[in-house]
Design a protein around this motif. Sequence first.
Motif, PDB file in Angstrom:
ATOM      1  N   ASN A   1      12.587  47.755  52.719  1.00 19.41           N
ATOM      2  CA  ASN A   1      11.970  46.472  53.039  1.00 19.41           C
ATOM      3  C   ASN A   1      12.670  45.800  54.216  1.00 19.41           C
ATOM      4  O   ASN A   1      12.031  45.221  55.076  1.00 19.41           O
ATOM      5  N   VAL A   2      14.002  45.864  54.235  1.00 21.53           N
ATOM      6  CA  VAL A   2      14.754  45.272  55.335  1.00 21.53           C
ATOM      7  C   VAL A   2      14.388  45.962  56.636  1.00 21.53           C
ATOM      8  O   VAL A   2      14.179  45.322  57.658  1.00 21.53           O
ATOM      9  N   PHE A   3      14.289  47.285  56.606  1.00 15.49           N
ATOM     10  CA  PHE A   3      13.937  48.049  57.792  1.00 15.49           C
ATOM     11  C   PHE A   3      12.571  47.620  58.318  1.00 15.49           C
ATOM     12  O   PHE A   3      12.401  47.398  59.512  1.00 15.49           O
ATOM     13  N   GLU A   4      11.596  47.492  57.440  1.00 14.45           N
ATOM     14  CA  GLU A   4      10.244  47.111  57.856  1.00 14.45           C
ATOM     15  C   GLU A   4      10.228  45.700  58.433  1.00 14.45           C
ATOM     16  O   GLU A   4       9.562  45.442  59.428  1.00 14.45           O
ATOM     17  N   ILE A   5      10.946  44.777  57.834  1.00 16.79           N
ATOM     18  CA  ILE A   5      10.984  43.401  58.346  1.00 16.79           C
ATOM     19  C   ILE A   5      11.706  43.376  59.686  1.00 16.79           C
ATOM     20  O   ILE A   5      11.279  42.673  60.603  1.00 16.79           O
TER      21      ILE A   5
ATOM     22  N   ALA B   1       0.052  41.213  52.352  1.00 19.41           N
ATOM     23  CA  ALA B   1       0.115  39.752  52.266  1.00 19.41           C
ATOM     24  C   ALA B   1       1.507  39.239  52.647  1.00 19.41           C
ATOM     25  O   ALA B   1       1.642  38.283  53.413  1.00 19.41           O
ATOM     26  N   CYS B   2       2.545  39.878  52.146  1.00 15.68           N
ATOM     27  CA  CYS B   2       3.914  39.469  52.480  1.00 15.68           C
ATOM     28  C   CYS B   2       4.189  39.659  53.971  1.00 15.68           C
ATOM     29  O   CYS B   2       4.823  38.811  54.605  1.00 15.68           O
ATOM     30  N   GLY B   3       3.722  40.750  54.523  1.00 13.30           N
ATOM     31  CA  GLY B   3       3.895  40.995  55.951  1.00 13.30           C
ATOM     32  C   GLY B   3       3.221  39.935  56.799  1.00 13.30           C
ATOM     33  O   GLY B   3       3.773  39.491  57.812  1.00 13.30           O
TER      34      GLY B   3
ATOM     35  N   ILE C   1       7.883  33.824  61.182  1.00 12.35           N
ATOM     36  CA  ILE C   1       8.725  34.178  62.322  1.00 12.35           C
ATOM     37  C   ILE C   1       8.050  33.761  63.631  1.00 12.35           C
ATOM     38  O   ILE C   1       8.709  33.241  64.543  1.00 12.35           O
ATOM     39  N   SER C   2       6.753  33.959  63.742  1.00 19.12           N
ATOM     40  CA  SER C   2       6.027  33.528  64.946  1.00 19.12           C
ATOM     41  C   SER C   2       6.194  32.032  65.164  1.00 19.12           C
ATOM     42  O   SER C   2       6.465  31.582  66.285  1.00 19.12           O
ATOM     43  N   ASN C   3       6.036  31.244  64.108  1.00 21.63           N
ATOM     44  CA  ASN C   3       6.199  29.792  64.230  1.00 21.63           C
ATOM     45  C   ASN C   3       7.628  29.427  64.619  1.00 21.63           C
ATOM     46  O   ASN C   3       7.837  28.526  65.442  1.00 21.63           O
TER      47      ASN C   3
END
Length: 71
Positions: A3-7, A43-45, A52-54
């Motif tokens: 999960n950390v890798f994907e984020i 949904a989490c993504g 993060i965009s904001n």
Amino acid sequence: MHNVFEINNLVSGLLISYHIVPGQISLQTNIDAVSLNVDEALACGLVVNELISNALKHAFPNKQKGMTNIS
């Protein structure tokens, strides 16, 4: 760890798309491993992408340096 890798990949892509200079905004994560089905992961993504965009648009005016924490 997955999960950390994907984020991290998601955030790296956003930093590139917003033309953030390397080292200008750093990322710190504190994320536990979780099991999600495809719908939950999507949904989490989307939520993480929006947050993060904001942050990149509004939290660092005038090319200020800073840190984004995800936990």
